[in-house]
Design a protein around this motif. Structure first.
Motif, short mmCIF file in Angstrom:
data_model
loop_
_atom_site.label_atom_id
_atom_site.label_comp_id
_atom_site.label_asym_id
_atom_site.label_seq_id
_atom_site.Cartn_x
_atom_site.Cartn_y
_atom_site.Cartn_z
N MET A 1 -5.32 -96.56 11.27
CA MET A 1 -6.75 -96.73 11.23
C MET A 1 -7.48 -95.76 12.15
N ASN A 2 -6.87 -94.67 12.52
CA ASN A 2 -7.51 -93.75 13.44
C ASN A 2 -8.62 -92.97 12.74
N GLU A 3 -9.70 -92.68 13.47
CA GLU A 3 -10.80 -91.89 12.96
C GLU A 3 -10.36 -90.44 12.81
N HIS A 4 -10.98 -89.71 11.89
CA HIS A 4 -10.74 -88.29 11.82
C HIS A 4 -12.06 -87.58 11.56
N ASP A 5 -12.06 -86.27 11.65
CA ASP A 5 -13.30 -85.51 11.57
C ASP A 5 -13.40 -84.74 10.26
N GLY A 6 -12.72 -85.23 9.23
CA GLY A 6 -12.67 -84.49 7.98
C GLY A 6 -14.01 -84.32 7.31
N GLN A 7 -15.01 -85.14 7.66
CA GLN A 7 -16.31 -85.07 7.00
C GLN A 7 -17.33 -84.30 7.83
N GLU A 8 -16.96 -83.73 8.97
CA GLU A 8 -17.92 -83.13 9.88
C GLU A 8 -18.73 -82.03 9.21
N SER A 9 -18.06 -81.12 8.49
CA SER A 9 -18.77 -80.00 7.89
C SER A 9 -19.76 -80.49 6.85
N GLN A 10 -19.38 -81.54 6.13
CA GLN A 10 -20.28 -82.11 5.13
C GLN A 10 -21.51 -82.67 5.78
N ALA A 11 -21.35 -83.25 6.99
CA ALA A 11 -22.48 -83.82 7.69
C ALA A 11 -23.49 -82.75 8.03
N GLY A 12 -23.00 -81.62 8.55
CA GLY A 12 -23.92 -80.56 8.92
C GLY A 12 -24.67 -80.03 7.72
N ASP A 13 -23.97 -79.82 6.60
CA ASP A 13 -24.62 -79.32 5.40
C ASP A 13 -25.67 -80.28 4.91
N GLY A 14 -25.32 -81.59 4.91
CA GLY A 14 -26.28 -82.59 4.40
C GLY A 14 -27.52 -82.63 5.24
N ALA A 15 -27.38 -82.56 6.57
CA ALA A 15 -28.55 -82.63 7.44
C ALA A 15 -29.43 -81.42 7.23
N GLN A 16 -28.83 -80.22 7.02
CA GLN A 16 -29.59 -79.01 6.85
C GLN A 16 -30.40 -79.05 5.56
N VAL A 17 -29.78 -79.52 4.51
CA VAL A 17 -30.48 -79.61 3.24
C VAL A 17 -31.65 -80.57 3.33
N ALA A 18 -31.41 -81.73 3.96
CA ALA A 18 -32.47 -82.72 4.07
C ALA A 18 -33.65 -82.18 4.85
N THR A 48 -11.89 -93.78 7.08
CA THR A 48 -11.10 -94.28 5.96
C THR A 48 -11.99 -94.94 4.92
N ALA A 49 -12.94 -95.75 5.39
CA ALA A 49 -13.88 -96.42 4.47
C ALA A 49 -14.71 -95.39 3.72
N ALA A 50 -15.17 -94.36 4.44
CA ALA A 50 -15.97 -93.32 3.80
C ALA A 50 -15.16 -92.54 2.77
N LYS A 51 -13.91 -92.22 3.11
CA LYS A 51 -13.05 -91.50 2.18
C LYS A 51 -12.79 -92.32 0.92
N CYS A 52 -12.66 -93.62 1.09
CA CYS A 52 -12.44 -94.49 -0.06
C CYS A 52 -13.63 -94.42 -1.01
N LEU A 53 -14.86 -94.49 -0.47
CA LEU A 53 -16.05 -94.40 -1.32
C LEU A 53 -16.15 -93.02 -1.96
N GLU A 54 -15.77 -91.99 -1.22
CA GLU A 54 -15.78 -90.64 -1.78
C GLU A 54 -14.85 -90.57 -2.98
#
Length: 316
Positions: A1-18, A48-54
């Motif tokens: 159940m460890n957190e990972h940073d696999g979505q970090e780049s997506q976060a930056g792109d999403g914030a920039q677009v918004a 993990t929860a976010a990856k599941c929804l993805e």
């Protein structure tokens, strides 16, 4: 159940677009996407929860500042149906934005956006083990200990946890079990009006931290003290018959089911789609199991999509 940073780049792109979008206006109601906000304790399984929804086809944005959530929803509404479901991960990395979250939620409500909050919870012991296993500091521990960071985070997230539509305790879950829980809640083609989890448990093992409602079956005689019933569980027909032949057992089932109908109607009016009903006895083996079985069947018969969990059965 460890957190990972696999979505970090997506976060930056999403914030920039918004940020670069046009001036926010009224969201076209016909095209409003579904929104799930994922939050909770660091190390409890947000990634993990976010990856599941993805994997289920949701558009996932990690660590989006809460103030930009309405803008992201507006962009989704303008996507001509290409972004129909959005999941946003909100965590302590964006803690300076938490003051804006309530304002953003109010904005979404005014625009008739269907939003749900999923909160990932875990015990202090489990979180400490997870951080120690990956040799990473807690985001809020500073110069202190991991437990200091966990305590600070719990206080920071206390109000958000209270507003959550779905709380998942991952203390004893592995990655696959958490994914199964997320699949059970979000994989369906059509969203039911209300989903219920009925959970039997033993008080001697502690209250379920994700319970919305708790009922105590210790007012009924314990089959543990009947030698011929002691080895069995509440799934056994003789044990169940013993439990429901006791004064008050059938009356409790009828009246509690009636009370739950009243509560369920209120939850629906308030837009709450998930409820966890915990039924406890001393060890979580006999009385709570038998009552949970009957209650889950009653709810299912009334059209409530119901998941049955016996948390502590078999621990003795």
């Amino acid at each position: 159940m460890n957190e990972h940073d696999g979505q970090e780049s997506q976060a930056g792109d999403g914030a920039q677009v918004a940020t670069g979008s046009d001036t926010p206006g009224a969201v076209p109601e016909a095209a409003i996407p579904e929104l799930v906000i994922i939050s909770g304790m660091s190390g409890a399984g947000r990634s993990t929860a976010a990856k599941c929804l993805e994997d289920l086809g949701w558009f996932v944005v990690d660590n989006l500042p809460p103030a930009l959530i309405p803008t992201m929803v507006e962009l989704g509404a303008r996507s001509q149906g290409n972004v129909a479901r959005i999941a946003v991960v909100v965590d302590v990395r964006g803690r300076r934005f938490f003051d804006n979250l309530r304002e953003s939620l109010a904005d979404l409500e005014a625009k008739h956006v269907t939003r749900r909050i999923v909160f990932l919870e875990s015990s202090d012991d489990a979180l400490v083990r997870r951080f120690e296993s990956v040799r990473r500091p807690h985001p809020l521990q500073g110069d202190g200990r991991i437990v200091d960071g966990i305590a600070a985070e719990r206080e920071l997230l206390r109000e958000l946890r209270g507003d959550a539509d779905l709380v998942i305790d991952t203390s004893s879950l592995n990655v696959h079990e958490l994914r199964a829980k997320m699949d059970a809640q979000f994989a369906g083609e059509e969203e039911p009006e209300l989903r219920a989890t009925v959970m039997s448990f033993g008080f001697k093992y502690g209250l379920p931290v994700d319970a919305d409602l708790v009922a105590d079956m210790r007012f009924l005689p314990n089959p543990h003290w009947v030698p011929e019933l002691r080895p069995f569980t509440g799934l056994n027909e003789e044990v169940a018959a013993y439990v429901f032949n006791q004064p008050g057992a059938k009356e409790f089932l009828d009246r509690y089911a009636e009370l739950l109908r009243l509560i369920a109607a209120g939850y629906r009016r308030e837009g709450k789609r998930y409820v966890t009903i915990a039924i406890g006895c001393t060890g979580g083996k006999h009385r709570s199991v038998a009552m949970s079985e009957k209650l889950a069947a009653r709810l299912a018969a009334e059209g409530v999509e119901t998941v049955l969990v016996h948390r502590d059965m078999g621990r003795e």
